[in-house]
Design a protein around this motif. Structure first.
Motif, short mmCIF file in Angstrom:
data_model
loop_
_atom_site.label_atom_id
_atom_site.label_comp_id
_atom_site.label_asym_id
_atom_site.label_seq_id
_atom_site.Cartn_x
_atom_site.Cartn_y
_atom_site.Cartn_z
N GLN A 1 6.77 3.50 4.21
CA GLN A 1 5.84 2.72 3.39
C GLN A 1 4.40 2.89 3.87
OE1 GLN A 1 7.50 -1.17 4.78
NE2 GLN A 1 5.35 -1.73 5.09
N GLU B 1 0.68 2.88 1.85
CA GLU B 1 -0.30 1.86 2.21
C GLU B 1 -1.65 2.49 2.57
OE1 GLU B 1 2.89 -1.41 4.03
OE2 GLU B 1 1.73 -0.13 5.37
N THR C 1 7.42 5.09 -5.80
CA THR C 1 7.31 4.48 -4.47
C THR C 1 5.87 4.49 -3.97
OG1 THR C 1 9.55 5.29 -4.00
CG2 THR C 1 8.21 4.56 -2.12
N ALA D 1 3.71 1.90 -5.89
CA ALA D 1 4.08 0.53 -5.55
C ALA D 1 3.54 0.14 -4.17
CB ALA D 1 5.60 0.37 -5.58
N ASP D 2 3.65 1.04 -3.20
CA ASP D 2 3.12 0.76 -1.86
C ASP D 2 1.59 0.66 -1.88
OD1 ASP D 2 5.66 0.72 -0.76
OD2 ASP D 2 5.59 2.82 -0.10
N LEU E 1 -0.36 -0.29 -4.44
CA LEU E 1 -0.82 -1.50 -5.12
C LEU E 1 -0.61 -2.74 -4.27
CD1 LEU E 1 0.27 -0.79 -8.80
CD2 LEU E 1 -1.99 -0.50 -7.75
N ARG E 2 0.40 -2.70 -3.40
CA ARG E 2 0.62 -3.84 -2.50
C ARG E 2 -0.60 -4.05 -1.59
NH1 ARG E 2 4.94 -2.14 -0.67
NH2 ARG E 2 4.31 -1.40 1.37
N VAL E 3 -1.26 -2.95 -1.21
CA VAL E 3 -2.47 -3.03 -0.40
C VAL E 3 -3.68 -3.34 -1.27
CG1 VAL E 3 -4.05 -1.67 1.03
CG2 VAL E 3 -1.58 -1.49 1.37
N CYS E 4 -3.79 -2.65 -2.40
CA CYS E 4 -5.00 -2.76 -3.24
C CYS E 4 -5.18 -4.15 -3.84
CB CYS E 4 -4.95 -1.72 -4.35
SG CYS E 4 -5.13 -0.02 -3.77
N GLN E 5 -4.08 -4.86 -4.06
CA GLN E 5 -4.21 -6.17 -4.69
C GLN E 5 -4.89 -7.20 -3.78
OE1 GLN E 5 -0.26 -7.31 -5.80
NE2 GLN E 5 0.46 -7.59 -3.71
N ARG E 6 -5.08 -6.83 -2.51
CA ARG E 6 -5.79 -7.72 -1.59
C ARG E 6 -7.30 -7.56 -1.71
NH1 ARG E 6 -2.23 -6.56 3.91
NH2 ARG E 6 -0.17 -7.03 3.02
N HIS F 1 3.60 -4.81 -12.68
CA HIS F 1 2.32 -4.10 -12.84
C HIS F 1 2.31 -3.32 -14.15
CE1 HIS F 1 0.90 -5.08 -8.85
NE2 HIS F 1 1.97 -4.56 -8.30
#
Length: 365
Positions: free
Chosen positions: A64, A68, A98, A101-102, A104-109, A139
């Motif tokens: 992951q 990230e 994959t 998804a990884d 966007l988990r960072v970018c949404q912050r 998303h």
């Protein structure tokens, strides 16, 4: 060398052999195009190639952390360019989703990022589109058959292990001069390699110091892809990040290979069932990009890129939070940055829109 026992011909090989018998040998790039993209039996048109049950595993599937850090690169690039809104995030060949998804988990912050985002995925395989939709969850995204179908505008383009599947032509230097490598049919009706007639002059990719036996490769589609990227990056600010394995020194060699169930096989076996790839010519890529008016950063090795983005610090943080995963995390990061693994063979290049106002190169390059 061929092994004595060849697997039985696939239906696609039988079709290609009949065509070659009727019309004559074909070039390596024509063979690759049929084997990979035939609508009924081509590898990318009919299969789900990624993961333990597929034929190969890409960096996002290994850890992951890879996704990230790519998310960090995109988010910082968005900030560098003044946080354009709206903007497009485009991925070419998104695999199982994959990586995105990884990311966007960072970018949404990052404040404002998700509100400005318009997500576009360029994917032709229906099964992979379904996997991508599952990975992305809520998303919203739009899918396209080609980059040309994505509306123009500011944005960022990602291509991880996308360029290596561009069909290539191969040329071999013999005693009398250069010949193109072709695919023909042997006495048993199976596909085989051979040489075409002596060329009247060396191919454009040949170098003056190439000796007898030298193999040169060129991807005819590379110029068209760079042109597409250039035209898009001329419509608005943005960057393209290209990550792939290949050569940045312009050395000769035969890099054409096939992977079938995670094992290397002969490229003319398992036709339509094996993944076919070749090394990316980064020297040619950069030359084409600069000729089209784009600034370039890199190439740097994947090891240099990921280390500069903090992969080892992220690994250590995950180990502290999950001590039971130390061995797995250490091993996966070594696969990504080890010189003997992907870290030395894979390279990273960024292409820059002439409309950008950022000062200095993007992070990591």
């Amino acid at each position: 060398m061929r092994t004595p026992e060849r697997p039985p011909p696939t239906g696609l090989e039988t079709r290609l052999a009949a065509m070659i018998k009727a019309c004559g040998p074909i070039s390596v790039d024509a063979f690759m195009a049929h084997a990979l993209y035939d609508p009924q039996a081509g590898y990318y048109a009919t299969r789900l190639p990624l993961g333990p049950r597929g034929d190969f595993i890409t960096s996002p599937e290994i850890s992951q952390i890879f996704g990230e850090l790519i998310g960090l690169w995109v988010a910082q690039s968005w900030l560098d360019l003044g946080s354009p809104a709206p903007f497009q995030l485009i991925e070419l060949g998104p695999g199982r989703g994959t990586l995105m998804a990884d990311m966007l988990r960072v970018c949404q912050r990052v404040p404002g990022f998700m509100a400005a985002l318009q997500l576009h995925l360029v994917e032709t395989n229906p099964g992979l589109r379904e996997a991508q939709q599952t990975a992305l969850g809520s998303h919203p995204a739009r899918w396209h058959q080609s980059l040309d179908d994505v509306p123009p505008g500011a944005g960022f383009i990602l291509a991880n292990e996308f360029l290596d599947c561009l069909p290539i032509r191969q040329y071999i230097c013999a005693e009398q001069g250069w010949h193109e490598k072709l695919v023909g049919v042997d006495a048993e009706g199976r596909l085989t390699f051979g040489l075409g007639p002596l060329l009247p002059k060396p191919p454009p990719c040949a170098q003056p110091d190439d000796g007898i036996g030298a193999v040169r490769e060129e991807a005819p589609g590379l110029a068209g892809l760079v042109d597409l990227l250039s035209r898009r990056l001329h419509t608005g600010c943005g960057r393209a990040l290209l990550i792939d394995y290949g050569d940045r020194r312009g050395q000769p060699g035969d890099s054409f290979q096939a992977l079938y169930r995670h094992q290397k096989v002969h490229p003319l076996d398992h036709v339509g069932e094996a993944d076919l790839t070749a090394h990316v010519d980064f020297k040619a890529l950069i030359s084409l990009a600069k000729a089209s008016g784009l600034a370039t950063s890199g190439p740097v090795t994947q090891r240099e890129f990921l280390q500069s983005l903090g992969i080892e610090a992220r690994r250590d943080a995950l180990i502290r939070a999950n001590p039971h995963c130390e061995s797995e995390l250490t091993h996966s990061v070594e696969r990504l940055i080890g010189e003997a693994h992907m870290g030395g063979l894979f390279h990273v290049v960024a292409l820059e829109s002439p409309l950008n106002t950022a000062h200095g190169p993007p992070i990591g390059l």
